[in-house]
Design a protein around this motif. Structure first.
Motif, PDB file in Angstrom:
ATOM      1  N   MET A 100       0.845  -1.178   0.000  1.00  0.00           N
ATOM      2  CA  MET A 100       0.000   0.000   0.000  1.00  0.00           C
ATOM      3  C   MET A 100       0.887   1.237   0.000  1.00  0.00           C
ATOM      4  O   MET A 100       2.034   1.198   0.449  1.00  0.00           O
ATOM      5  N   VAL A 101       0.322   2.348  -0.474  1.00  0.00           N
ATOM      6  CA  VAL A 101       1.052   3.616  -0.517  1.00  0.00           C
ATOM      7  C   VAL A 101       0.245   4.665   0.236  1.00  0.00           C
ATOM      8  O   VAL A 101      -0.962   4.830  -0.005  1.00  0.00           O
ATOM      9  N   LEU A 102       0.904   5.382   1.136  1.00  0.00           N
ATOM     10  CA  LEU A 102       0.284   6.497   1.847  1.00  0.00           C
ATOM     11  C   LEU A 102       0.783   7.798   1.223  1.00  0.00           C
ATOM     12  O   LEU A 102       1.998   7.987   1.063  1.00  0.00           O
ATOM     13  N   THR A 103      -0.128   8.691   0.883  1.00  0.00           N
ATOM     14  CA  THR A 103       0.250   9.969   0.279  1.00  0.00           C
ATOM     15  C   THR A 103      -0.387  11.112   1.069  1.00  0.00           C
ATOM     16  O   THR A 103      -1.498  10.986   1.596  1.00  0.00           O
ATOM     17  N   PHE A 104       0.332  12.232   1.101  1.00  0.00           N
ATOM     18  CA  PHE A 104      -0.116  13.423   1.826  1.00  0.00           C
ATOM     19  C   PHE A 104       0.043  14.632   0.917  1.00  0.00           C
ATOM     20  O   PHE A 104       1.127  14.877   0.378  1.00  0.00           O
ATOM     21  N   ASP A 105      -1.039  15.401   0.758  1.00  0.00           N
ATOM     22  CA  ASP A 105      -1.063  16.524  -0.178  1.00  0.00           C
ATOM     23  C   ASP A 105      -1.039  17.876   0.527  1.00  0.00           C
ATOM     24  O   ASP A 105      -1.398  17.995   1.708  1.00  0.00           O
ATOM     25  N   ASP A 106      -0.671  18.883  -0.266  1.00  0.00           N
ATOM     26  CA  ASP A 106      -0.830  20.317   0.041  1.00  0.00           C
ATOM     27  C   ASP A 106       0.248  20.906   0.937  1.00  0.00           C
ATOM     28  O   ASP A 106       0.284  22.121   1.118  1.00  0.00           O
ATOM     29  N   GLY A 107       1.109  20.103   1.527  1.00  0.00           N
ATOM     30  CA  GLY A 107       2.129  20.623   2.431  1.00  0.00           C
ATOM     31  C   GLY A 107       3.363  21.103   1.684  1.00  0.00           C
ATOM     32  O   GLY A 107       3.310  21.354   0.471  1.00  0.00           O
ATOM     33  N   PRO A 108       4.429  21.255   2.467  1.00  0.00           N
ATOM     34  CA  PRO A 108       4.538  20.944   3.898  1.00  0.00           C
ATOM     35  C   PRO A 108       4.037  22.081   4.784  1.00  0.00           C
ATOM     36  O   PRO A 108       4.062  23.238   4.399  1.00  0.00           O
ATOM     37  N   ASP A 109       3.603  21.715   5.976  1.00  0.00           N
ATOM     38  CA  ASP A 109       3.096  22.677   6.950  1.00  0.00           C
ATOM     39  C   ASP A 109       3.806  22.402   8.274  1.00  0.00           C
ATOM     40  O   ASP A 109       3.765  21.273   8.783  1.00  0.00           O
ATOM     41  N   ALA A 110       4.452  23.424   8.810  1.00  0.00           N
ATOM     42  CA  ALA A 110       5.237  23.236  10.030  1.00  0.00           C
ATOM     43  C   ALA A 110       4.379  22.824  11.223  1.00  0.00           C
ATOM     44  O   ALA A 110       4.903  22.315  12.221  1.00  0.00           O
ATOM     45  N   ARG A 111       3.046  23.028  11.135  1.00  0.00           N
ATOM     46  CA  ARG A 111       2.178  22.659  12.252  1.00  0.00           C
ATOM     47  C   ARG A 111       1.848  21.171  12.280  1.00  0.00           C
ATOM     48  O   ARG A 111       1.587  20.615  13.364  1.00  0.00           O
ATOM     49  N   TYR A 112       1.854  20.498  11.119  1.00  0.00           N
ATOM     50  CA  TYR A 112       1.379  19.115  11.055  1.00  0.00           C
ATOM     51  C   TYR A 112       2.383  18.145  10.424  1.00  0.00           C
ATOM     52  O   TYR A 112       2.478  16.992  10.869  1.00  0.00           O
ATOM     53  N   THR A 113       3.104  18.589   9.408  1.00  0.00           N
ATOM     54  CA  THR A 113       4.006  17.675   8.699  1.00  0.00           C
ATOM     55  C   THR A 113       5.050  17.045   9.618  1.00  0.00           C
ATOM     56  O   THR A 113       5.312  15.832   9.497  1.00  0.00           O
ATOM     57  N   PRO A 114       5.663  17.773  10.566  1.00  0.00           N
ATOM     58  CA  PRO A 114       6.647  17.125  11.434  1.00  0.00           C
ATOM     59  C   PRO A 114       6.077  15.958  12.228  1.00  0.00           C
ATOM     60  O   PRO A 114       6.765  14.942  12.443  1.00  0.00           O
TER      61      PRO A 114
END
Length: 285
Positions: A100-114
C-alpha cells in the motif's frame, strides 16, 4: 729514453686519453658543455640532435597530454529516459504482496508535517508527499528531512489552482516552478505529479511527461479535509485497505490534527495486518 721505457710511456698516454674521453662522454650524457666567459665557467645545454626518421611532433602542454589518453574511453552516455504521456493517472501500484502507498497533499506545513514524519519514522515507513511550491518556500527544511528519511516528494503545483482553467503557459509555470524548488530543497527533481482536485486534462499529462513526471491519483480518499473526525478517517482506511491501494490524506490546507491522529491509529493496524507500506516505482516507456 730507452727502448724498455717506450711501451710503458705509450701505455700511460693511452690511459690518459681514454680517461679524458670517458669524462667527456659523461659530461655529454648529462647534457652539459663548459665554455668560458672571462674568468667564470658557464654551463650550457646543447640543442638535441634531430632524431633519424620523421620529425617528432611538437611538444604539447602537460595538461593536454594528461587528458588526451582518457578521451573517448569513458562509458557511453545513457540515452535520456522518456516518460510516457498517459491518458489517465495511475490509481494503484503494482507488485507482489500486500503493498500500500500512503500519500499526503498540500504541504509541507510546520504545524502538522513534522508529526506525520515522526510517526512514519517511528514505524520505519516511507510515504509520498505531494507538495505545493508556495508551501515549500518557508519549509525547505522539511523537504530536506523527507529526503534524509527516504520519502518521495511529488509535484502538486505552485499555488494549487484548478489546472483545467489555466492556459498552457500558466500551467507549465505552476509545474516547472515547483519542480525547481523541490530540486533545490529535496535534492532532485520530482518524478511524480498530482493535479489539484484531481482535475486532469490532456495538457496536464503532456506537460507532466515533458518535465519527467508520471501522474499519480489515489484509490482511497479519506476526505480528511472535511474534518469528519479521527475515527471516520481511520475507518475509511481500514475498510478500503487492499493490495495496491493508494491512500490520499493531507498534511496542510487547514486544520489537519485529525489526519495526524488518524495516522497514528491506522498505521500500526495496517502493519499488523501484514501490509507493506511502500512507495511506487517508476515505469518508463
Amino acid at each position: 729514453m730507452t727502448k724498455d721505457q717506450l711501451p710503458a710511456r705509450l701505455f700511460t698516454r693511452r690511459r690518459a686519453l681514454l680517461a679524458g674521453a670517458a669524462a667527456a662522454g659523461a659530461a655529454g650524457g648529462a647534457g652539459l658543455f663548459t665554455s668560458f666567459t672571462g674568468d667564470e665557467p658557464v654551463l650550457r645545454t646543447p640543442a638535441p640532435a634531430p632524431a633519424a626518421g620523421p620529425q617528432a611532433r611538437p611538444a604539447r602542454k602537460p595538461s593536454a597530454y594528461r587528458l588526451e589518453p582518457l578521451m573517448g574511453y569513458g562509458p557511453p552516455k545513457a540515452a535520456p529516459r522518456r516518460t510516457l504521456v498517459r491518458r489517465a493517472p495511475l490509481l494503484r501500484v503494482s507488485g507482489r504482496g500486500r503493498r500500500m502507498v500512503l500519500t499526503f497533499d498540500d504541504g509541507p506545513d510546520a504545524r502538522y508535517t513534522p508529526y506525520i514524519l515522526d510517526t512514519l519514522r517511528e514505524y520505519d515507513v516511507r510515504a509520498m508527499f505531494f507538495v505545493c511550491g508556495e508551501m515549500v518556500v518557508d519549509n525547505k527544511d522539511l523537504l530536506a528531512r523527507m529526503a534524509d528519511e527516504g520519502h518521495v516528494v511529488g509535484n502538486h503545483t505552485w499555488s494549487h489552482p484548478l489546472l483545467t482553467r489555466l492556459s498552457r503557459g500558466r500551467m507549465r509555470r505552476e509545474m516547472e516552478r515547483t519542480c525547481d524548488i523541490i530540486e533545490e530543497s529535496y535534492g532532485e527533481r520530482p518524478a511524480w505529479f498530482r493535479a489539484p482536485y484531481g482535475a486532469w486534462n490532456r495538457t496536464a499529462f503532456q506537460l507532466g511527461a515533458e518535465l519527467g513526471m508520471d501522474p499519480l491519483a489515489w484509490t482511497i480518499d479519506t476526505l480528511d479535509w472535511t474534518t469528519p473526525g479521527t475515527g471516520t478517517i481511520v475507518g475509511r482506511v481500514r475498510d478500503g485497505a487492499a493490495p495496491g491501494v493508494v491512500v490520499l490524506s493531507h498534511d496542510a490546507g487547514g486544520d489537519r490534527s485529525q489526519s495526524v491522529r488518524a495516522l497514528r491509529a491506522y498505521l500500526p493496524r495496517l502493519l499488523d495486518a501484514g501490509y507493506h507500506i511502500t512507495v511506487p516505482e517508476r515505469h518508463y516507456a
